[in-house]
Design a protein around this motif. Structure first.
Motif, PDB file in Angstrom:
ATOM      1  N   ALA A  12      23.676  41.718  28.910  1.00 22.40           N
ATOM      2  CA  ALA A  12      23.718  41.803  28.282  1.00 22.40           C
ATOM      3  C   ALA A  12      25.114  41.967  27.282  1.00 22.40           C
ATOM      4  O   ALA A  12      24.792  41.801  25.880  1.00 22.40           O
ATOM      5  CB  ALA A  12      24.056  43.169  28.058  1.00 22.40           C
ATOM      6  N   MET A  13      26.563  41.847  27.272  1.00 19.64           N
ATOM      7  CA  MET A  13      27.506  42.124  26.767  1.00 19.64           C
ATOM      8  C   MET A  13      28.416  40.444  27.896  1.00 19.64           C
ATOM      9  O   MET A  13      28.855  40.087  27.480  1.00 19.64           O
ATOM     10  CB  MET A  13      28.072  43.005  26.873  1.00 19.64           C
ATOM     11  N   LEU A  14      28.562  41.349  28.959  1.00 21.13           N
ATOM     12  CA  LEU A  14      30.052  40.714  29.768  1.00 21.13           C
ATOM     13  C   LEU A  14      29.096  40.491  31.105  1.00 21.13           C
ATOM     14  O   LEU A  14      29.159  41.733  31.607  1.00 21.13           O
ATOM     15  CB  LEU A  14      30.878  40.930  29.582  1.00 21.13           C
ATOM     16  N   THR A  15      28.857  39.605  31.836  1.00 19.40           N
ATOM     17  CA  THR A  15      28.526  39.350  33.335  1.00 19.40           C
ATOM     18  C   THR A  15      30.048  38.424  34.176  1.00 19.40           C
ATOM     19  O   THR A  15      30.460  37.761  33.401  1.00 19.40           O
ATOM     20  CB  THR A  15      27.428  38.590  33.854  1.00 19.40           C
ATOM     21  N   VAL A  16      29.803  38.973  35.340  1.00 22.11           N
ATOM     22  CA  VAL A  16      31.102  38.604  35.868  1.00 22.11           C
ATOM     23  C   VAL A  16      30.656  38.192  37.268  1.00 22.11           C
ATOM     24  O   VAL A  16      29.588  39.147  37.567  1.00 22.11           O
ATOM     25  CB  VAL A  16      32.128  39.338  36.201  1.00 22.11           C
ATOM     26  N   ILE A  43      24.466  51.515  17.134  1.00 26.46           N
ATOM     27  CA  ILE A  43      24.699  51.396  18.993  1.00 26.46           C
ATOM     28  C   ILE A  43      26.682  51.018  18.715  1.00 26.46           C
ATOM     29  O   ILE A  43      27.380  50.805  17.550  1.00 26.46           O
ATOM     30  CB  ILE A  43      23.851  50.614  20.045  1.00 26.46           C
ATOM     31  N   ILE A  44      26.969  51.925  19.493  1.00 23.18           N
ATOM     32  CA  ILE A  44      28.167  52.137  20.684  1.00 23.18           C
ATOM     33  C   ILE A  44      28.785  51.069  21.562  1.00 23.18           C
ATOM     34  O   ILE A  44      27.334  51.630  22.683  1.00 23.18           O
ATOM     35  CB  ILE A  44      29.169  52.992  20.847  1.00 23.18           C
ATOM     36  N   ALA A  45      28.993  49.988  22.113  1.00 23.51           N
ATOM     37  CA  ALA A  45      28.749  48.800  23.423  1.00 23.51           C
ATOM     38  C   ALA A  45      30.339  49.057  24.098  1.00 23.51           C
ATOM     39  O   ALA A  45      31.227  48.572  23.269  1.00 23.51           O
ATOM     40  CB  ALA A  45      27.819  48.449  23.674  1.00 23.51           C
ATOM     41  N   TRP A  46      30.799  49.349  24.529  1.00 21.44           N
ATOM     42  CA  TRP A  46      32.355  48.370  25.351  1.00 21.44           C
ATOM     43  C   TRP A  46      31.366  47.386  27.183  1.00 21.44           C
ATOM     44  O   TRP A  46      30.554  48.267  27.807  1.00 21.44           O
ATOM     45  CB  TRP A  46      32.893  49.256  25.197  1.00 21.44           C
ATOM     46  N   SER A  47      32.493  46.940  27.340  1.00 22.13           N
ATOM     47  CA  SER A  47      32.248  46.614  29.112  1.00 22.13           C
ATOM     48  C   SER A  47      33.159  47.014  29.702  1.00 22.13           C
ATOM     49  O   SER A  47      34.850  47.145  28.938  1.00 22.13           O
ATOM     50  CB  SER A  47      32.516  44.740  28.707  1.00 22.13           C
ATOM     51  N   GLN A  84      30.491  46.206  33.690  1.00 23.90           N
ATOM     52  CA  GLN A  84      29.249  46.642  33.492  1.00 23.90           C
ATOM     53  C   GLN A  84      29.509  46.984  31.866  1.00 23.90           C
ATOM     54  O   GLN A  84      29.944  47.077  31.570  1.00 23.90           O
ATOM     55  CB  GLN A  84      29.071  47.924  34.459  1.00 23.90           C
ATOM     56  N   SER A  85      28.411  46.394  31.395  1.00 21.61           N
ATOM     57  CA  SER A  85      28.335  46.751  30.343  1.00 21.61           C
ATOM     58  C   SER A  85      28.069  48.965  29.808  1.00 21.61           C
ATOM     59  O   SER A  85      27.019  48.714  30.698  1.00 21.61           O
ATOM     60  CB  SER A  85      27.044  45.817  29.263  1.00 21.61           C
ATOM     61  N   TYR A  86      28.315  49.529  28.890  1.00 26.08           N
ATOM     62  CA  TYR A  86      27.972  50.623  28.360  1.00 26.08           C
ATOM     63  C   TYR A  86      27.876  51.088  26.943  1.00 26.08           C
ATOM     64  O   TYR A  86      28.137  49.801  26.107  1.00 26.08           O
ATOM     65  CB  TYR A  86      29.143  52.115  28.477  1.00 26.08           C
ATOM     66  N   TYR A  87      26.804  51.770  27.096  1.00 24.75           N
ATOM     67  CA  TYR A  87      26.323  51.855  25.000  1.00 24.75           C
ATOM     68  C   TYR A  87      26.611  53.306  24.944  1.00 24.75           C
ATOM     69  O   TYR A  87      25.823  54.419  25.866  1.00 24.75           O
ATOM     70  CB  TYR A  87      25.306  50.767  24.878  1.00 24.75           C
TER      71      TYR A  87
END
Length: 119
Positions: A12-16, A43-47, A84-87
């Motif tokens: 969704a935002m960043l994968t590793v 939405i507010i989101a960060w990883s 992980q991505s959070y929202y």
């Protein structure tokens, strides 16, 4: 106040890539990862996470609504060489930033305004 952090699907935002376990060489190259806060349409989101090792990351959601920065919520999340991505949205403070600490590494996002805040 409801929990502020919710994991969203991979990619969704960043994968590793995931690795199992952390060897001493991996521990030496362990990196705390945290993106800046994305403030988009409703939405507010960060990883956040760790690259190169496993461990517990201490985090805080800080609110800037009272003229200074107060801890609105805090906790510890275990990451196993993953990001992980959070929202969130309505349950997040109106003006916020995210702080994270792992060992001697610290990350702090730039402040962001939540236009759909509960307050």
């Amino acid at each position: 106040m409801r929990r502020l952090m919710s994991a969203i699907g991979a990619g969704a935002m960043l994968t590793v890539g995931l690795l199992v376990g952390a060897s001493p060489a991996q521990a030496a190259s362990c990196t705390l990862v945290q993106s800046e806060i994305y403030n988009g349409a409703n939405i507010i989101a960060w990883s956040q996470g760790l690259q190169g090792c496993s461990g517990d990351v201490y985090w805080e959601i800080q609110s800037g609504d009272a003229g200074g920065w107060q801890v609105a919520q805090s906790g510890t999340t275990h990451y196993d060489d993953e990001v992980q991505s959070y929202y969130g949205d309505v349950e997040l403070p109106c003006y916020l930033r995210v702080y994270a600490k792992f060992g001697t590494q610290e990350k702090l996002t730039q402040p962001a305004r939540n236009n759909n805040c509960a307050g």
